[in-house]
Design a protein around this motif. Structure first.
Motif, mmCIF file in Angstrom:
data_model
loop_
_atom_site.group_PDB
_atom_site.id
_atom_site.type_symbol
_atom_site.label_atom_id
_atom_site.label_comp_id
_atom_site.label_asym_id
_atom_site.label_seq_id
_atom_site.Cartn_x
_atom_site.Cartn_y
_atom_site.Cartn_z
ATOM 1 N N HIS A 75 0.818 -1.211 0.000
ATOM 2 C CA HIS A 75 0.000 0.000 0.000
ATOM 3 C C HIS A 75 0.857 1.268 0.000
ATOM 4 C CE1 HIS A 75 -3.608 2.398 0.691
ATOM 5 N NE2 HIS A 75 -2.968 3.038 1.662
ATOM 6 N N ARG A 116 4.546 11.116 -0.649
ATOM 7 C CA ARG A 116 3.847 9.895 -0.233
ATOM 8 C C ARG A 116 4.033 9.650 1.259
ATOM 9 N NH1 ARG A 116 -0.516 7.262 -0.107
ATOM 10 N NH2 ARG A 116 -0.322 4.989 0.002
ATOM 11 N N GLU A 152 1.567 11.766 3.027
ATOM 12 C CA GLU A 152 0.214 11.209 2.936
ATOM 13 C C GLU A 152 0.017 10.048 3.915
ATOM 14 O OE1 GLU A 152 -0.222 12.156 -1.863
ATOM 15 O OE2 GLU A 152 -0.037 10.100 -1.130
ATOM 16 N N ILE A 153 1.021 9.206 4.046
ATOM 17 C CA ILE A 153 0.930 8.064 4.956
ATOM 18 C C ILE A 153 0.823 8.544 6.397
ATOM 19 C CG2 ILE A 153 2.231 6.106 5.888
ATOM 20 C CD1 ILE A 153 0.931 5.487 3.249
ATOM 21 N N ARG A 154 1.615 9.571 6.730
ATOM 22 C CA ARG A 154 1.583 10.092 8.102
ATOM 23 C C ARG A 154 0.210 10.638 8.474
ATOM 24 N NH1 ARG A 154 7.132 12.161 7.492
ATOM 25 N NH2 ARG A 154 8.464 10.916 8.861
ATOM 26 N N GLU A 155 -0.545 11.054 7.471
ATOM 27 C CA GLU A 155 -1.855 11.650 7.724
ATOM 28 C C GLU A 155 -2.991 10.640 7.586
ATOM 29 O OE1 GLU A 155 -1.955 14.784 4.895
ATOM 30 O OE2 GLU A 155 -0.535 16.069 5.995
ATOM 31 N N ASP A 156 -2.656 9.407 7.244
ATOM 32 C CA ASP A 156 -3.660 8.368 7.050
ATOM 33 C C ASP A 156 -3.828 7.590 8.353
ATOM 34 O OD1 ASP A 156 -5.222 6.183 6.339
ATOM 35 O OD2 ASP A 156 -4.252 5.894 4.393
ATOM 36 N N GLU A 157 -4.794 8.004 9.180
ATOM 37 C CA GLU A 157 -4.963 7.404 10.507
ATOM 38 C C GLU A 157 -5.344 5.927 10.421
ATOM 39 O OE1 GLU A 157 -7.682 9.657 12.843
ATOM 40 O OE2 GLU A 157 -6.485 11.506 12.751
ATOM 41 N N GLY A 158 -6.147 5.581 9.429
ATOM 42 C CA GLY A 158 -6.540 4.183 9.284
ATOM 43 C C GLY A 158 -5.336 3.294 8.996
ATOM 44 N N TYR A 159 -4.465 3.760 8.111
ATOM 45 C CA TYR A 159 -3.264 2.996 7.770
ATOM 46 C C TYR A 159 -2.360 2.851 8.994
ATOM 47 C CZ TYR A 159 1.115 1.660 5.516
ATOM 48 O OH TYR A 159 2.281 1.002 5.173
ATOM 49 N N SER A 182 -3.110 3.043 12.136
ATOM 50 C CA SER A 182 -3.728 2.187 13.153
ATOM 51 C C SER A 182 -3.548 0.717 12.797
ATOM 52 C CB SER A 182 -5.216 2.522 13.271
ATOM 53 O OG SER A 182 -5.858 1.627 14.156
ATOM 54 N N HIS A 183 -3.755 0.402 11.518
ATOM 55 C CA HIS A 183 -3.584 -0.987 11.076
ATOM 56 C C HIS A 183 -2.118 -1.408 11.215
ATOM 57 C CE1 HIS A 183 -4.383 -4.707 9.090
ATOM 58 N NE2 HIS A 183 -3.668 -4.405 8.008
#
Length: 852
Positions: free
Chosen positions: A40, A64, A67-74, A76-77
């Motif tokens: 991902h 990128r 973007e990952i740092r701001e993706d809470e769902g990612y 958390s997983h």
């Protein structure tokens, strides 16, 4: 000027540190949640880097990363997956399955190749993949095992095909800095550098550690500045170069590997050699015990035998390493004579016929003479290995040659599709991956609805077809193919068609072209209206195997013709990634070697775990796995002398099976378009193959039959300053000197005139022991039904014990036992006597036998 290198990595502080932590352990390669995390991040980078998470992290763009740092769902997983990883690594339990007490010793596992993940290209085929699966299951089972191998700069080759289909080898360099390799350091914090002697010159090497879950794998690297430019090439290529390069690599693996473990403070109680490549380990261990422990040569040899295990793989003599006298002189005479050992005696232990000075030095023979446990990799291969190496034990009958078998298995989580994994989690329970050899778990396969299982497999087949098209397009572009041919590649194969896969090393005995033997009949099979069949091939030939290369070329040229165009595809550069797509998407896994030349074969096991049905000759593992209703057998286990006749017979049977059984079963559909009888076969295949042919079962077999007995013997022999060892060596010398004086005096059988089914027969055997005690002998009765030529149809072995109520006569003792009569017919029996050291009854390595 030689430039020094360094790698700049993006900052991974905070939540993203979880990714780096997991990327530094190959655990990710068999945990799909971790794989999905890295995929991902950047799918293009993930594919371009050969599924190497560190490579992806190093090249991740700043945008990128933001973007990952701001993706809470990612995030958390990622935290959940990392917590599972940490729990796995820190698990404190010790291996104790079916044992009286947990294992408290270390096992060293030596292999010239390890196939763990495609991003660590130090494997070529089945031998390496087996070694990788051995490490993975050892990690899952909490077995205290360490791996030892070589770190190749270029690994095995990348395969490219010329426009006319001829295999070409490309050797790209591996970027060590992007792999999770940990340099081992000395007490001063500097890289730990060791050396071995190569024909009088020092070969220096460093040690790199890669973590395979909880198992450390130590890889030796000679490509360091301390070596000459030529010696730096010793670890350049796997199976590259000539015979002299091979002996250099095997000296580094065997002698260097043993020294590396010693330098790291690792003291194994059992040494497992995966094939004879690592047999020089045994010589180094003997040297260690003589020079550093003060043992005699025979004492050192005996204790090395007690703790060592050899697995043989190659079922033909030509495939085994044998070094001529000149090579052995160049690399060993000087060091052997400095140790006051007769060089001729060294050569003798590597010959099948020690007295034949014209015979080469066989690495498997060195291994067989210096290990207490040896095994083939399937039941049939065990028989083949006993026949191939019987000359090492000239006094033994072929069936008594001490080479057993432990059938290979595969690490199922490493090859299962993510769709099927989730389906299994739902119906078998999430813990099925921790207990894959539990038959009760796999019996629950029947609870999976046919529709769910079928739709899941169809998605996997679709992914295989799309992958094959993408790879074909890439191949054609590299070859400079016309635009029209590239355009056609977008629509090759059919996502709904019966898909048969053949993928393995292209050795001639594997007969990749057998299915093309009758072109007209094959064309008819592939192009039946409404019952389309398609074939996908992949595999590499050894760089020196022109016969294998011709098979590849023949297939590539054949499939260009119209009856096969679009129906048959050859995927270049077979590796773990290609194999994963193929075993997950195949409907049928085809395997047609010449029996009995397939030692085991494991690709079919991987395909079966993904729901494919096996269509194979009864060779290797399939000789054990076939049950009559879980796939198809080509032939009935026949072995031929006329190979052309064999190809005719088995080629026709292959076509018959496809036309009369495989294709009709696949296309027999109800109104819901579900092939329910086919799925019944798939479920039967899953429930019978998966619980048996997996690497957890395989490793457990090694623990019980080899690791525990070897470690137990080694511990007993080492105690009290090797007191029992010295007693053993003296006993062996004494009983060998007296052996000609021992004999079977007579055999008395009770109930001699009336032998009725349901009763039993008592045997009394009087043995002349020449002054030795009864507990120094192993007296056995060989018995069973016989044929007209007085050969055993089935040979049973019953141990006879000293009779407590019988009087001894001088140095003769009575041994007694009885056998039940359960089956009628003609029976035969005989007596066999072998020596047995009272202190270690499980250690039997003397080639002494009396028959009576």
């Amino acid at each position: 000027m030689t430039l020094r290198k360094y790698v700049v990595v993006p900052p991974m502080e905070g939540d993203l540190e979880n990714l780096r932590e997991m990327a530094n352990n190959l655990w990710f390669s068999w945990n799909l949640d971790a794989v999905e995390l890295f995929d991902h991040l950047d799918e293009g980078l993930w594919r371009e880097g050969g599924h190497n998470p560190l490579w992806s992290l190093i090249r991740l763009s700043r945008q990128r990363l933001k973007e990952i740092r701001e993706d809470e769902g990612y995030l958390s997983h990622a935290e959940k997956v990392c917590q599972r990883f940490r729990s796995y690594i820190k698990r404190a339990r010790k291996y104790a399955y079916r044992l009286d007490r947990p294992i408290d010793f270390v096992i060293a596992y030596f292999s010239l190749e390890f196939g763990i993940t495609e991003s660590l290209p130090i494997y070529s085929g089945g031998l390496g993949l087996l070694a990788g699966d051995h490490l993975k299951s050892s990690s899952d089972l909490s077995l205290p095992l360490v791996g030892v191998g070589l770190m190749y700069q270029e690994g095995f080759f990348k395969q490219r095909l010329s426009p006319d289909g001829w295999q070409q080898e490309v050797y790209p360099k591996t970027q060590f800095d992007t792999l999770p390799l940990e340099k081992q350091l000395d007490s001063s914090g500097n890289p730990l550098i060791l050396k071995v002697n190569l024909a009088g010159d020092p070969l220096y090497f460093r040690i790199l550690k890669v973590s395979v879950g909880r198992v450390p794998l130590y890889l030796l690297d000679a490509d360091i500045p301390e070596n000459t430019a030529f010696f730096r090439t010793v670890t350049a290529r796997l199976y590259g170069g000539d015979t002299e390069m091979r002996i250099r690599q095997e000296i580094l693996l065997g002698i260097g590997g043993a020294r590396a473990l010693q330098a790291l403070g690792i003291k194994p109680s059992a040494f497992h050699l995966n094939e004879g490549h690592a047999a020089f380990t045994l010589l180094e261990r003997v040297r260690y015990f003589v020079e550093e422990e003060g043992l005699t040569l025979e004492e050192a040899r005996q204790i090395v035998v007690s703790q060592s295990i050899l697995t043989v793989h190659t079922p033909v003599p030509a495939g085994n390493d044998v070094f001529d006298r000149s090579l052995m002189e160049r690399y060993f005479r000087s060091s052997v004579e400095k140790a006051n050992v007769d060089f001729e005696n060294l050569l003798a232990v590597g010959r099948k016929h020690p007295e034949d000075r014209n015979e080469g030095f066989w690495m498997p023979v060195l291994g067989l003479r210096h290990t207490s446990k040896a095994n083939g990799v399937s039941r049939l291969h065990g028989r083949v290995a006993r026949d191939m190496w019987k000359d090492v034990w000239p006094n033994l009958d072929k069936e008594d040659v001490p080479i057993g078998y432990i059938t290979n298995g595969v690490h199922i989580p490493s090859y299962i599709s993510r769709d099927l994994l989730r389906l299994y989690d739902r119906y078998l329970g999430r813990g099925w991956t921790e207990d894959p050899d539990n038959e009760k778990i796999w019996q629950q396969i029947d609870y999976i609805p046919d529709t769910e299982l079928w739709r899941t497999h169809e998605r996997c087949r679709n992914r295989l077809i799309y992958f094959a098209r993408r790879r074909l397009i890439e191949q054609l572009k590299l070859r400079g193919a016309p635009a029209t041919e590239i355009e056609e590649a977008h629509s090759v194969l059919n996502t709904d068609a019966l898909t048969i896969c053949f993928a393995r090393r292209f050795a001639t005995y594997k007969r990749a072209t057998l299915i093309f033997r009758d072109m007209k009949r094959l064309a008819s099979i592939l192009n039946q209206k409404g019952k389309t069949v398609q074939l996908i091939f992949a595999g590499k030939a050894h760089p020196a195997d022109n016969g294998g290369k011709k098979l590849i070329q023949s297939i590539v040229q054949t499939i260009k013709s119209e009856p096969f165009r679009g129906r048959v595809v050859f995927i270049e550069d077979y590796d773990i990634n290609v194999a994963r797509y193929m075993v997950q998407g195949a409907d049928v896994w085809l395997n047609n070697p010449r029996r009995p030349l397939e030692a085991c074969g494991t690709s079919g096991m991987k395909a079966a775990a993904n729901g494919a049905l096996t269509l194979s000759v009864l060779d290797g593992w399939w000789d054990e796995g076939y049950r009559g209703d879980n796939g198809w057998a080509i032939g009935s286990g026949e072995e031929y002398e006329n190979l052309d006749y064999q190809d005719d017979i088995e080629g026709k049977e292959l076509y018959d099976l496809l036309e009369q059984s495989v294709i009709p079963l696949f296309y027999e559909r109800g109104i819901d378009d579900i092939p329910r009888e086919w799925i019944r076969g798939v479920k039967r295949s899953l429930s019978t193959i998966c619980p048996v042919f997996n690497s957890h079962r395989m490793v457990t077999d090694y623990v019980e039959s080899s690791y525990v007995p070897c470690a137990t013997n080694f511990k007993k022999l080492s105690e009290s300053n090797y007191a029992l060892l010295r007693e053993l060596v003296a006993w062996k010398k004494g009983i060998a000197n007296d052996w000609d004086k021992l004999s079977v005096k007579d055999v008395h059988v009770s109930n001699d005139t009336e032998r009725l089914k349901g009763k039993s027969i008592e045997f009394q055997v009087r043995i002349e022991t020449a002054g030795h005690q009864p507990d120094e002998l192993n007296v056995e009765l060989l018995h069973g039904p016989i044929d007209l030529w007085e050969n055993f149809k089935v040979r049973n072995i019953t141990r006879l014990y000293p009779a407590k109520d019988a009087e001894s006569s001088g140095s003769a003792f009575i041994f007694k036992g009885e056998i039940p009569l359960t089956v009628t017919g003609m029976y035969g029996y005989g007596v066999r006597v072998t020596p047995q050291f009272p202190g270690l009854p499980s250690l039997e390595d003397l080639d002494l036998i009396i028959r009576g």
